[in-house]
Scaffold this motif. Sequence first.
Motif, PDB file in Angstrom:
ATOM      1  N   ARG A  49      -2.164   7.738  -3.847  1.00  0.00           N
ATOM      2  CA  ARG A  49      -2.169   7.457  -2.587  1.00  0.00           C
ATOM      3  C   ARG A  49      -3.357   6.258  -2.090  1.00  0.00           C
ATOM      4  NH1 ARG A  49      -1.218  12.135   0.286  1.00  0.00           N
ATOM      5  NH2 ARG A  49       0.782  12.853  -0.327  1.00  0.00           N
ATOM      6  N   CYS A  50      -4.252   5.910  -3.073  1.00  0.00           N
ATOM      7  CA  CYS A  50      -4.973   4.920  -2.457  1.00  0.00           C
ATOM      8  C   CYS A  50      -4.893   3.642  -3.179  1.00  0.00           C
ATOM      9  CB  CYS A  50      -6.666   5.416  -2.644  1.00  0.00           C
ATOM     10  SG  CYS A  50      -6.534   7.100  -2.040  1.00  0.00           S
ATOM     11  N   HIS A  52      -2.762   1.669  -4.779  1.00  0.00           N
ATOM     12  CA  HIS A  52      -1.921   0.449  -4.480  1.00  0.00           C
ATOM     13  C   HIS A  52      -2.364  -0.194  -3.447  1.00  0.00           C
ATOM     14  CE1 HIS A  52       0.066   2.094  -0.753  1.00  0.00           C
ATOM     15  NE2 HIS A  52      -0.152   3.418  -1.076  1.00  0.00           N
ATOM     16  N   CYS A  53      -3.300   0.256  -2.467  1.00  0.00           N
ATOM     17  CA  CYS A  53      -3.940  -0.582  -1.461  1.00  0.00           C
ATOM     18  C   CYS A  53      -5.053  -1.302  -2.046  1.00  0.00           C
ATOM     19  CB  CYS A  53      -4.088  -0.184  -0.135  1.00  0.00           C
ATOM     20  SG  CYS A  53      -2.565  -0.036   0.835  1.00  0.00           S
ATOM     21  N   HIS A  54      -6.141  -0.295  -2.384  1.00  0.00           N
ATOM     22  CA  HIS A  54      -7.408  -0.567  -2.771  1.00  0.00           C
ATOM     23  C   HIS A  54      -7.565  -1.214  -4.022  1.00  0.00           C
ATOM     24  CE1 HIS A  54      -9.566   0.677   0.735  1.00  0.00           C
ATOM     25  NE2 HIS A  54      -8.683   1.799   0.670  1.00  0.00           N
ATOM     26  N   ILE A  68     -13.341   0.881  -3.688  1.00  0.00           N
ATOM     27  CA  ILE A  68     -13.774   1.951  -3.142  1.00  0.00           C
ATOM     28  C   ILE A  68     -13.978   2.768  -4.436  1.00  0.00           C
ATOM     29  CG2 ILE A  68     -13.144   1.889  -0.899  1.00  0.00           C
ATOM     30  CD1 ILE A  68     -11.170   3.735  -1.657  1.00  0.00           C
ATOM     31  N   LEU A  77     -21.221   1.993   2.664  1.00  0.00           N
ATOM     32  CA  LEU A  77     -19.826   1.923   2.742  1.00  0.00           C
ATOM     33  C   LEU A  77     -19.458   0.294   2.803  1.00  0.00           C
ATOM     34  CD1 LEU A  77     -17.994   4.788   4.867  1.00  0.00           C
ATOM     35  CD2 LEU A  77     -18.320   4.282   2.382  1.00  0.00           C
ATOM     36  N   PRO A  78     -18.339  -0.179   2.493  1.00  0.00           N
ATOM     37  CA  PRO A  78     -18.216  -1.712   2.792  1.00  0.00           C
ATOM     38  C   PRO A  78     -18.469  -2.147   4.126  1.00  0.00           C
ATOM     39  CG  PRO A  78     -16.319  -0.949   1.483  1.00  0.00           C
ATOM     40  CD  PRO A  78     -17.168   0.320   1.960  1.00  0.00           C
ATOM     41  N   ASP A  79     -18.281  -1.280   4.978  1.00  0.00           N
ATOM     42  CA  ASP A  79     -18.759  -1.583   6.440  1.00  0.00           C
ATOM     43  C   ASP A  79     -20.218  -1.439   6.935  1.00  0.00           C
ATOM     44  OD1 ASP A  79     -19.042   0.895   7.044  1.00  0.00           O
ATOM     45  OD2 ASP A  79     -17.690   1.173   8.465  1.00  0.00           O
ATOM     46  N   ILE A  91     -12.818   8.642   7.614  1.00  0.00           N
ATOM     47  CA  ILE A  91     -11.743   7.123   7.429  1.00  0.00           C
ATOM     48  C   ILE A  91     -10.567   7.840   6.752  1.00  0.00           C
ATOM     49  CG2 ILE A  91     -11.659   5.305   6.075  1.00  0.00           C
ATOM     50  CD1 ILE A  91     -14.922   5.100   6.166  1.00  0.00           C
ATOM     51  N   VAL A  92     -10.507   8.857   5.700  1.00  0.00           N
ATOM     52  CA  VAL A  92      -9.457   9.189   5.352  1.00  0.00           C
ATOM     53  C   VAL A  92      -8.525   9.874   6.479  1.00  0.00           C
ATOM     54  CG1 VAL A  92      -8.049  10.768   3.521  1.00  0.00           C
ATOM     55  CG2 VAL A  92     -10.035   9.413   2.877  1.00  0.00           C
ATOM     56  N   LYS A  96      -8.410   3.692   9.158  1.00  0.00           N
ATOM     57  CA  LYS A  96      -9.250   2.485  10.047  1.00  0.00           C
ATOM     58  C   LYS A  96      -8.614   1.158   9.534  1.00  0.00           C
ATOM     59  CE  LYS A  96     -13.796   0.855   9.767  1.00  0.00           C
ATOM     60  NZ  LYS A  96     -14.890   0.233   9.274  1.00  0.00           N
ATOM     61  N   MET A  99      -5.706   0.647   7.685  1.00  0.00           N
ATOM     62  CA  MET A  99      -5.582   1.728   6.745  1.00  0.00           C
ATOM     63  C   MET A  99      -4.998   3.004   7.611  1.00  0.00           C
ATOM     64  SD  MET A  99      -8.182   3.654   4.457  1.00  0.00           S
ATOM     65  CE  MET A  99      -8.217   5.401   4.297  1.00  0.00           C
TER      66      MET A  99
HETATM   67  C1  HEC Z   1      -2.205   0.902   3.335  1.00  0.00           C
HETATM   68  C2  HEC Z   1      -3.266   0.455   2.583  1.00  0.00           C
HETATM   69  C3  HEC Z   1      -4.321   1.547   2.450  1.00  0.00           C
HETATM   70  C4  HEC Z   1      -4.202   2.867   1.869  1.00  0.00           C
HETATM   71  C5  HEC Z   1      -2.946   3.362   1.062  1.00  0.00           C
HETATM   72  C6  HEC Z   1      -5.720   3.309   1.729  1.00  0.00           C
HETATM   73  N1  HEC Z   1      -6.457   2.411   2.425  1.00  0.00           N
HETATM   74 FE1  HEC Z   1      -8.275   2.620   2.602  1.00  0.00          FE
HETATM   75  N2  HEC Z   1      -8.402   0.825   3.467  1.00  0.00           N
HETATM   76  C7  HEC Z   1      -7.481  -0.250   3.732  1.00  0.00           C
HETATM   77  C8  HEC Z   1      -8.033  -1.269   4.549  1.00  0.00           C
HETATM   78  C9  HEC Z   1      -7.148  -2.393   4.954  1.00  0.00           C
HETATM   79  C10 HEC Z   1      -9.460  -0.653   4.714  1.00  0.00           C
HETATM   80  C11 HEC Z   1     -10.202  -1.775   5.559  1.00  0.00           C
HETATM   81  C12 HEC Z   1     -10.397  -1.276   6.915  1.00  0.00           C
HETATM   82  C13 HEC Z   1     -11.421  -2.307   7.826  1.00  0.00           C
HETATM   83  O1  HEC Z   1     -12.536  -2.222   7.525  1.00  0.00           O
HETATM   84  O2  HEC Z   1     -10.630  -2.428   8.603  1.00  0.00           O
HETATM   85  C14 HEC Z   1      -9.678   0.246   3.892  1.00  0.00           C
HETATM   86  C15 HEC Z   1     -11.070   0.780   3.858  1.00  0.00           C
HETATM   87  C16 HEC Z   1     -11.496   2.067   3.205  1.00  0.00           C
HETATM   88  C17 HEC Z   1     -12.690   2.410   3.169  1.00  0.00           C
HETATM   89  C18 HEC Z   1     -13.800   1.882   3.592  1.00  0.00           C
HETATM   90  C19 HEC Z   1     -14.151   1.828   5.048  1.00  0.00           C
HETATM   91  C20 HEC Z   1     -15.313   1.189   5.651  1.00  0.00           C
HETATM   92  O3  HEC Z   1     -15.364   1.156   6.733  1.00  0.00           O
HETATM   93  O4  HEC Z   1     -16.114   0.858   5.036  1.00  0.00           O
HETATM   94  C21 HEC Z   1     -12.437   3.687   2.418  1.00  0.00           C
HETATM   95  C22 HEC Z   1     -13.762   4.548   2.072  1.00  0.00           C
HETATM   96  C23 HEC Z   1     -11.190   4.114   2.312  1.00  0.00           C
HETATM   97  N3  HEC Z   1     -10.489   2.962   2.616  1.00  0.00           N
HETATM   98  C24 HEC Z   1     -10.645   4.888   1.738  1.00  0.00           C
HETATM   99  C25 HEC Z   1      -9.607   5.207   1.313  1.00  0.00           C
HETATM  100  C26 HEC Z   1      -8.771   6.296   0.567  1.00  0.00           C
HETATM  101  C27 HEC Z   1      -9.719   7.678  -0.045  1.00  0.00           C
HETATM  102  C28 HEC Z   1      -7.564   6.137   0.473  1.00  0.00           C
HETATM  103  C29 HEC Z   1      -6.302   7.196  -0.228  1.00  0.00           C
HETATM  104  C30 HEC Z   1      -6.591   8.556   0.249  1.00  0.00           C
HETATM  105  C31 HEC Z   1      -7.071   4.994   1.056  1.00  0.00           C
HETATM  106  N4  HEC Z   1      -8.280   4.366   1.636  1.00  0.00           N
HETATM  107  C32 HEC Z   1      -5.978   4.478   1.261  1.00  0.00           C
HETATM  108  C33 HEC Z   1      -6.343   0.026   3.480  1.00  0.00           C
HETATM  109  C34 HEC Z   1      -5.696   1.292   2.708  1.00  0.00           C
END
Ligand code: HEC
Length: 123
Positions: A49-50, A52-54, A68, A77-79, A91-92, A96, A99
Amino acid sequence: MHRARQRSKNRIASLLCAASTTAVFLLGCHYSPPLTSQQIEGQHLYNVRCEHCHGENDLALKPAPPDIRSILLRDKLPDGAPATDLAVRRIVLNGKGKMPSFAGRFTEDQMQALLAFLRSRPN
Ligand code: HEC
């Protein structure tokens, strides 16, 4: 005779020293405990789930989604918000920026597993 014995004692001492240095090196610097079965389940969810993006950033998002892995072992967190289970859960669930929201995608057990994985240091 006496000197020879002393020399072999020294050799044993230096072998022991080398062995314990190696042990400290392996245990202290590179050893992470094996993942629990819950963390392994979370790792699977993360990979599907995560990651492929992260990890791969397959959508070529800019800026790239942050790394992450082990995020819950860090202070922030990164923010810059405190890295807590609740913050990651929100966030999940809410998404965000680019995301998407994962509301309704994980059972409570799966969410717990995902958080447990994000609190581990996989090899
Ligand atoms: C479609 C792409 C995508 C997927 C899939 C995705 N993310 Fe993210 N995620 C992002 C992006 C882009 C950001 C940065 C968001 C921002 O700060 O605007 C992010 C940020 C985050 C952060 C940090 C937020 C912060 O503010 O510091 C966390 C924790 C996170 N994701 C967890 C997850 C988890 C756990 C999953 C899987 C369940 C997941 N993400 C799936 C794109 C994705």
